[in-house]
Design a protein around this motif. Structure first.
Motif, PDB file in Angstrom:
ATOM      1  N   VAL A  40      31.930  46.631  41.264  1.00 17.78           N
ATOM      2  CA  VAL A  40      32.621  46.920  40.008  1.00 17.78           C
ATOM      3  C   VAL A  40      34.060  46.448  40.168  1.00 17.78           C
ATOM      4  N   THR A  41      34.469  45.506  39.315  1.00 23.28           N
ATOM      5  CA  THR A  41      35.796  44.906  39.436  1.00 23.28           C
ATOM      6  C   THR A  41      36.421  44.731  38.063  1.00 23.28           C
ATOM      7  N   LEU A  42      37.705  45.043  37.963  1.00 20.80           N
ATOM      8  CA  LEU A  42      38.485  44.754  36.760  1.00 20.80           C
ATOM      9  C   LEU A  42      39.166  43.414  36.946  1.00 20.80           C
ATOM     10  N   PHE A  43      39.214  42.607  35.885  1.00 23.34           N
ATOM     11  CA  PHE A  43      39.875  41.302  35.917  1.00 23.34           C
ATOM     12  C   PHE A  43      40.850  41.179  34.757  1.00 23.34           C
ATOM     13  N   ALA A  44      41.951  40.480  34.991  1.00 22.94           N
ATOM     14  CA  ALA A  44      42.913  40.123  33.945  1.00 22.94           C
ATOM     15  C   ALA A  44      43.213  38.632  34.083  1.00 22.94           C
ATOM     16  N   PHE A  45      42.886  37.871  33.069  1.00 20.32           N
ATOM     17  CA  PHE A  45      43.050  36.415  33.067  1.00 20.32           C
ATOM     18  C   PHE A  45      44.231  36.043  32.174  1.00 20.32           C
ATOM     19  N   SER A  56      24.905  34.126  41.166  1.00 20.85           N
ATOM     20  CA  SER A  56      24.895  35.382  41.926  1.00 20.85           C
ATOM     21  C   SER A  56      23.450  35.825  42.091  1.00 20.85           C
ATOM     22  N   ASP A  57      23.178  36.537  43.184  1.00 20.38           N
ATOM     23  CA  ASP A  57      21.825  37.060  43.339  1.00 20.38           C
ATOM     24  C   ASP A  57      21.660  38.432  42.684  1.00 20.38           C
ATOM     25  N   GLY A  58      22.695  38.882  41.950  1.00 12.94           N
ATOM     26  CA  GLY A  58      22.604  40.119  41.198  1.00 12.94           C
ATOM     27  C   GLY A  58      22.792  39.888  39.713  1.00 12.94           C
ATOM     28  N   ASP A  59      22.302  40.817  38.892  1.00 16.91           N
ATOM     29  CA  ASP A  59      22.568  40.781  37.450  1.00 16.91           C
ATOM     30  C   ASP A  59      24.002  41.257  37.228  1.00 16.91           C
ATOM     31  N   ALA A  60      24.738  40.541  36.380  1.00 12.00           N
ATOM     32  CA  ALA A  60      26.143  40.856  36.135  1.00 12.00           C
ATOM     33  C   ALA A  60      26.349  41.233  34.673  1.00 12.00           C
ATOM     34  N   MET A  61      27.084  42.325  34.449  1.00  9.31           N
ATOM     35  CA  MET A  61      27.446  42.727  33.098  1.00  9.31           C
ATOM     36  C   MET A  61      28.956  42.590  32.944  1.00  9.31           C
ATOM     37  N   VAL A  62      29.360  41.829  31.944  1.00 13.46           N
ATOM     38  CA  VAL A  62      30.774  41.690  31.583  1.00 13.46           C
ATOM     39  C   VAL A  62      31.038  42.627  30.414  1.00 13.46           C
ATOM     40  N   ILE A  63      32.079  43.446  30.541  1.00  9.74           N
ATOM     41  CA  ILE A  63      32.520  44.313  29.454  1.00  9.74           C
ATOM     42  C   ILE A  63      33.937  43.883  29.102  1.00  9.74           C
ATOM     43  N   ALA A  64      34.115  43.299  27.913  1.00 10.66           N
ATOM     44  CA  ALA A  64      35.432  42.822  27.483  1.00 10.66           C
ATOM     45  C   ALA A  64      36.290  44.024  27.111  1.00 10.66           C
ATOM     46  N   LEU A  65      37.486  44.087  27.686  1.00  6.60           N
ATOM     47  CA  LEU A  65      38.385  45.219  27.459  1.00  6.60           C
ATOM     48  C   LEU A  65      39.533  44.881  26.529  1.00  6.60           C
ATOM     49  N   GLU A  66      39.980  43.626  26.570  1.00 10.14           N
ATOM     50  CA  GLU A  66      41.153  43.233  25.794  1.00 10.14           C
ATOM     51  C   GLU A  66      41.173  41.710  25.681  1.00 10.14           C
ATOM     52  N   GLY A  67      41.618  41.198  24.545  1.00 10.51           N
ATOM     53  CA  GLY A  67      41.752  39.759  24.368  1.00 10.51           C
ATOM     54  C   GLY A  67      40.439  39.083  24.019  1.00 10.51           C
ATOM     55  N   LYS A  68      40.378  37.784  24.355  1.00 14.64           N
ATOM     56  CA  LYS A  68      39.211  36.971  23.987  1.00 14.64           C
ATOM     57  C   LYS A  68      38.835  36.071  25.157  1.00 14.64           C
ATOM     58  N   GLY A  69      37.556  36.121  25.522  1.00 16.51           N
ATOM     59  CA  GLY A  69      37.058  35.290  26.603  1.00 16.51           C
ATOM     60  C   GLY A  69      35.783  34.590  26.202  1.00 16.51           C
ATOM     61  N   MET A  70      35.369  33.675  27.057  1.00 16.05           N
ATOM     62  CA  MET A  70      34.112  32.967  26.838  1.00 16.05           C
ATOM     63  C   MET A  70      33.374  32.912  28.166  1.00 16.05           C
ATOM     64  N   CYS A  71      32.103  33.274  28.116  1.00 21.96           N
ATOM     65  CA  CYS A  71      31.225  33.131  29.265  1.00 21.96           C
ATOM     66  C   CYS A  71      30.216  32.040  28.934  1.00 21.96           C
ATOM     67  N   ILE A  72      29.993  31.174  29.876  1.00 17.65           N
ATOM     68  CA  ILE A  72      28.957  30.156  29.729  1.00 17.65           C
ATOM     69  C   ILE A  72      27.856  30.522  30.720  1.00 17.65           C
ATOM     70  N   GLY A  83      35.532  45.154  23.488  1.00 14.74           N
ATOM     71  CA  GLY A  83      34.408  45.992  23.087  1.00 14.74           C
ATOM     72  C   GLY A  83      33.055  45.325  23.244  1.00 14.74           C
ATOM     73  N   ASP A  84      33.031  43.998  23.410  1.00 14.03           N
ATOM     74  CA  ASP A  84      31.765  43.272  23.570  1.00 14.03           C
ATOM     75  C   ASP A  84      31.302  43.308  25.025  1.00 14.03           C
ATOM     76  N   SER A  85      29.990  43.180  25.211  1.00 20.55           N
ATOM     77  CA  SER A  85      29.398  43.125  26.544  1.00 20.55           C
ATOM     78  C   SER A  85      28.371  42.010  26.598  1.00 20.55           C
ATOM     79  N   LEU A  86      28.141  41.524  27.794  1.00 18.26           N
ATOM     80  CA  LEU A  86      27.169  40.443  28.011  1.00 18.26           C
ATOM     81  C   LEU A  86      26.542  40.630  29.380  1.00 18.26           C
ATOM     82  N   ILE A  87      25.224  40.460  29.446  1.00 17.83           N
ATOM     83  CA  ILE A  87      24.519  40.458  30.728  1.00 17.83           C
ATOM     84  C   ILE A  87      24.296  39.004  31.127  1.00 17.83           C
ATOM     85  N   MET A  88      24.708  38.690  32.350  1.00 20.96           N
ATOM     86  CA  MET A  88      24.471  37.367  32.921  1.00 20.96           C
ATOM     87  C   MET A  88      23.414  37.549  34.006  1.00 20.96           C
ATOM     88  N   PRO A  89      22.201  37.030  33.777  1.00 19.35           N
ATOM     89  CA  PRO A  89      21.109  37.286  34.720  1.00 19.35           C
ATOM     90  C   PRO A  89      21.332  36.617  36.076  1.00 19.35           C
TER      91      PRO A  89
END
Length: 114
Positions: A40-45, A56-72, A83-89
């Protein structure tokens, strides 16, 4: 008493986004938990910063806390706002890009046979 979460105040209500600060031209992070099963890690870009494509060999969930990002994920673009979330398998190539200053929490669940 064992504590499994670190770098975070106990018994207090806090704003997650306020636990990590954007630094000009950087990606800042704060690890809250790390073991063989979970990370579990917090990031600020800062705007324009990115984590390049990797897997990654694990499933990853991104929970957006502030601002705007893009996951590919596996070539598909996903825009995330606060407020948005995304699962990256697991085992799918993915990257994270800051469209504007962006804060997120990343939770990765690893397989038990790791």
């Amino acid at each position: 008493m064992d504590k499994y979460i670190k770098n975070f105040p106990f018994d207090n209500v806090v704003n997650l986004a306020g636990q990590v600060e954007v630094r000009e031209g950087e990606i800042a992070s704060k690890t809250l938990a790390q073991n063989n099963s979970v990370s579990v890690t917090l990031f600020a870009f800062d705007k324009g910063e990115e984590i390049s494509t990797h897997e990654s060999d694990g499933d990853a969930m991104v929970i957006a806390l502030e601002g705007k990002g893009m996951c590919i994920v596996d070539g598909k673009e996903h825009i995330l706002n606060a407020g948005d979330s995304l699962i990256m398998p697991s085992r799918k190539p993915h990257s994270v890009h800051a469209v504007e200053q962006f804060k997120m929490m990343l939770v990765v669940i690893f397989p038990s046979e790791r």
